[in-house]
Design a protein around this motif. Structure first.
Motif, PDB file in Angstrom:
ATOM      1  N   GLY A 116      -3.903  -5.115   0.605  1.00 24.29           N
ATOM      2  CA  GLY A 116      -2.816  -4.915   0.857  1.00 24.29           C
ATOM      3  C   GLY A 116      -1.730  -4.782   1.928  1.00 24.29           C
ATOM      4  O   GLY A 116      -0.616  -5.511   2.308  1.00 24.29           O
ATOM      5  N   LEU A 117      -2.173  -4.631   3.178  1.00 24.12           N
ATOM      6  CA  LEU A 117      -1.074  -4.706   4.159  1.00 24.12           C
ATOM      7  C   LEU A 117      -1.396  -6.361   5.277  1.00 24.12           C
ATOM      8  O   LEU A 117      -0.064  -6.594   5.117  1.00 24.12           O
ATOM      9  N   PRO A 169       1.050  -1.205  -0.010  1.00 18.91           N
ATOM     10  CA  PRO A 169       0.193  -0.283  -0.497  1.00 18.91           C
ATOM     11  C   PRO A 169       0.820   1.372  -0.292  1.00 18.91           C
ATOM     12  O   PRO A 169       2.041   1.246   0.549  1.00 18.91           O
ATOM     13  N   PRO A 170      -0.028   2.543  -0.298  1.00 20.52           N
ATOM     14  CA  PRO A 170      -1.100   3.002  -0.577  1.00 20.52           C
ATOM     15  C   PRO A 170      -1.423   2.100  -2.172  1.00 20.52           C
ATOM     16  O   PRO A 170      -2.845   2.733  -2.287  1.00 20.52           O
ATOM     17  N   ASP A 186     -12.126  -4.591   2.402  1.00 17.63           N
ATOM     18  CA  ASP A 186     -10.853  -3.857   2.282  1.00 17.63           C
ATOM     19  C   ASP A 186      -9.791  -3.666   1.700  1.00 17.63           C
ATOM     20  O   ASP A 186      -9.203  -4.617   1.641  1.00 17.63           O
ATOM     21  N   ASN A 228      -7.149  -1.907   1.696  1.00 17.11           N
ATOM     22  CA  ASN A 228      -5.952  -1.170   2.631  1.00 17.11           C
ATOM     23  C   ASN A 228      -5.344  -2.200   3.201  1.00 17.11           C
ATOM     24  O   ASN A 228      -4.262  -2.565   3.189  1.00 17.11           O
ATOM     25  N   LYS A 229      -6.553  -2.547   3.442  1.00 16.86           N
ATOM     26  CA  LYS A 229      -6.209  -4.019   4.780  1.00 16.86           C
ATOM     27  C   LYS A 229      -6.212  -5.377   3.875  1.00 16.86           C
ATOM     28  O   LYS A 229      -4.880  -5.861   4.622  1.00 16.86           O
ATOM     29  N   TYR A 245      -5.489  -4.678  -4.554  1.00 15.92           N
ATOM     30  CA  TYR A 245      -6.566  -3.814  -5.035  1.00 15.92           C
ATOM     31  C   TYR A 245      -8.089  -4.788  -6.177  1.00 15.92           C
ATOM     32  O   TYR A 245      -8.791  -5.358  -5.817  1.00 15.92           O
TER      33      TYR A 245
END
Length: 629
Positions: A520-521, A499-500, A515, A517-518, A506
């Protein structure tokens, strides 16, 4: 005339998409058999790619602005095609142009400015603002370098000089990144698309299901194996995610994984497809051009590290499934179409690999694979395809190439500015000073740099910038050029899950409805298990397929054992929950295997210690300590 009979904008756009796609694909196929001059072919390729981006990704404005959006889309396509025509007419003059001697004409500067505007808008539509912001920052530096403080200051370039450097020769937007697209990438994109549309992609998914569905954590393992197989014929992380994820993510959900976990697993698995021979990501083709070595050498060197990538993920998935009791595929999903009646479809990737092994060029091998992929399904009635699928394959090939090529052309601006302003050399000096001449400290700094770049750039852009600013510093410290480039590529690949701007995350999140971002992390956290792999080929060149068969085999075994120990350390589980002492020993074994020379005393002791610790976990400890969950 009834409104239903009018030529609507979507209908017009469809006609344009078809015309541009077939023209583009036919031109590049003709280029293989009857090559045009380098500048003629690359100018056609770049601006046709831009036109394709405008055609396949029109502005989605609503209300009063809708017609303005349509006008911009059609104007962008028309202007891009006019540039193709102008460059075609001016090609002889440009080829005879002597840099810094012949004058730069007004028409040249117009083509430069207007052409960059078109390319930048295509980049924005294809990959968003992240890459465009970086390119614009470098472009601003080129013009206003004199306003920067300290070591970054330089006089700056005039518009005429920038025109000459970026838009009038086979550098800049027409440089190595663009030529790699037409000389290598196109043929493999074509093969991957044809193979997928004629049934090969579905076969790979079913093979993965057959191999893993009944194993512990089979749902996630299916994602890993399917993504690895699909990566062999695709090289595109996004295509990998969307093609395999639509099947694997719902199955992982039903097997007990949360939406975020399922999407993250698919994202990191598909990301590894960029490292998977024989068709790696676009960055690998650019690397071949930058190093001036055959692509087959790059693919061979990446074989063991890519195997270690997926092996590490497989181990961590297996340990997680055993520790938490999740991931088994529900019995009702085990009904899989028979594989053997479709096994002949595997002849096409095998034929391509054989061609690469025996020394044929990469484009030739890809074309052999493509022709074979067209013929083999016709041999059995059950695998014959509708010719309309080939029509869709042509459009998909052109669309994929456009999405790849517009960013590649823009990255050419970064390459020119970084080299012509000496910014790259200055950064190399700074990195060398920061690393104080210590190899491992410098490697850690490179990792941080690659990950930071990966937060905002696609893989190929991050790799190209990394190759300019990091690789020379590593070579100065004694690292082999191929190993240094692969080291940078390995960590830049993680840009797809960092991220981002984590494009794979995505895409997977969209399928899982999780989600972004979650996801991706979490995917980046999963990638920690593979962080140790590149240090292995920095210390042992045999892992890059260099040396005797015995040296390669021993080096590969050491890397896989080190990766296994690292995964056990991270997961803290091996036939039961490990104590911190046991985890610490696995950590030491892993680092010792990776950082010490193969077959050295430390390496030998580490192998013996690993075997002894595994025996302890499976034989002695269960008798002394109850298994803890």
């Amino acid at each position: 005339m009834k409104p239903s009979n009018l030529l609507t904008f979507p209908m017009l756009l469809r006609v344009i998409q078809i015309g541009l796609s077939f023209t583009y694909v036919v031109y590049l196929l003709r280029h293989f058999f009857n090559p045009s001059s380098p500048l003629a072919s690359v100018t056609f390729h770049v601006y046709m790619s831009v036109a394709l981006v405008f055609a396949f990704n029109p502005l989605a404005w609503q209300g009063v602005k809708r017609w303005l959006g349509h006008a911009i889309d059609l104007g962008g396509i028309a202007l891009s095609l006019s540039f193709v025509w102008i460059y075609h007419n001016e090609i002889r003059r440009l080829e005879r142009h002597l840099e810094m001697i012949d004058p730069v004409l007004t028409v040249d500067m117009f083509l430069h400015v207007a052409g960059l505007i078109l390319i930048f808008e295509a980049v924005r539509r294809a990959v968003g603002w992240s890459l465009l912001a970086v390119v614009l920052a470098f472009l601003g530096y080129a013009y206003f370098g004199g306003y920067f403080p300290g070591w970054m200051a330089f006089p700056g370039f005039s518009l005429a000089t920038m025109t000459e450097l970026i838009s009038m020769k086979t550098d800049g937007i027409f440089g190595v990144t663009a030529t790699a697209a037409i000389n290598f990438v196109f043929y493999f994109v074509l093969f991957g698309t044809v193979f997928t549309f004629t049934g090969g992609g579905a076969l790979f998914i079913d093979l993965a299901m057959r191999m893993t569905a009944r194993l512990k954590g089979g749902a996630a393992k299916m994602s890993l194996v399917g993504s690895a197989l699909f990566g062999m014929v695709s090289g595109s992380a996004i295509a990998n995610t969307t093609s395999t994820g639509v099947l694997t993510i719902p199955i992982m959900n039903r097997a007990g994984y949360s939406k975020d976990q399922a999407a993250a697993t698919e994202a990191i698995a598909s990301t590894g497809g960029q490292l998977m021979p024989p068709i790696m990501g676009v960055a690998a083709f650019v690397m071949a051009d930058l190093l001036g070595i055959p692509y087959g050498t790059i693919a061979a060197a990446a074989l063991i590290p890519s195997a270690a990538f997926y092996f590490a993920l497989y181990v961590i998935v297996d340990l997680r499934a055993r520790r938490f009791g999740i991931g088994n595929v529900p019995p009702e999903l085990l009904d899989i179409d028979p594989v053997m009646p479709r096994a002949h479809l595997l002849v096409s990737p095998i034929a391509m690999i054989v061609c690469l092994i025996i020394g044929y060029s990469a484009p030739y091998a890809a074309l052999v694979g493509t022709v074979t992929a067209l013929i083999m399904p016709l041999l059995r009635k059950s695998t014959r395809y509708d010719l309309r699928q080939l029509f869709d394959a042509v459009l998909d090939t052109a669309k994929q190439m456009a999405w790849i090529s517009a960013p590649l052309a823009a990255v050419g601006v970064v390459m020119v500015v970084a080299t012509q302003s000496n910014l790259a050399l200055k950064f190399v000096s700074l990195l060398s000073d920061a690393g104080t001449g210590q190899l491992y400290l410098s490697l850690l700094l490179v990792i941080v740099g690659c990950i930071i770049m990966g937060m905002g750039l696609p893989t190929v852009a991050a790799y190209i910038i990394g190759s300019l600013v990091f690789v020379p510093a590593l070579v100065d410290l004694g690292v082999d050029r191929l190993a240094a480039n692969l080291f940078v590529l390995y960590y830049c690949v993680l840009s797809m899950v960092t991220p981002p701007v984590a494009l794979c995350s995505y895409a997977a999140a969209g399928i899982a409805n999780s989600d972004a971002n979650k996801t991706g992390l979490l995917a980046f956290a999963y990638s920690l298990v593979i962080f140790i792999v590149p240090f292995g080929f920095i210390n042992d060149p045999h892992v890059l397929w260099q040396g005797t068969a015995m040296q390669i085999a021993v080096g590969a075994a050491g890397m896989l054992l080190a990766t296994f120990s690292w995964a056990v350390f991270l997961m803290g589980w091996m036939n039961g929950k490990l104590s911190w002492l046991e985890r610490g020993v696995f950590l030491v074994i892993s680092l010792a295997l990776i950082l010490s020379p193969t077959l050295s005393t430390v390496w030998d002791i580490s192998v013996i210690a690993a075997v002894g610790l595994l025996l302890w976990c499976f034989t002695l400890r269960p008798r002394l300590v109850p298994v803890r969950a």
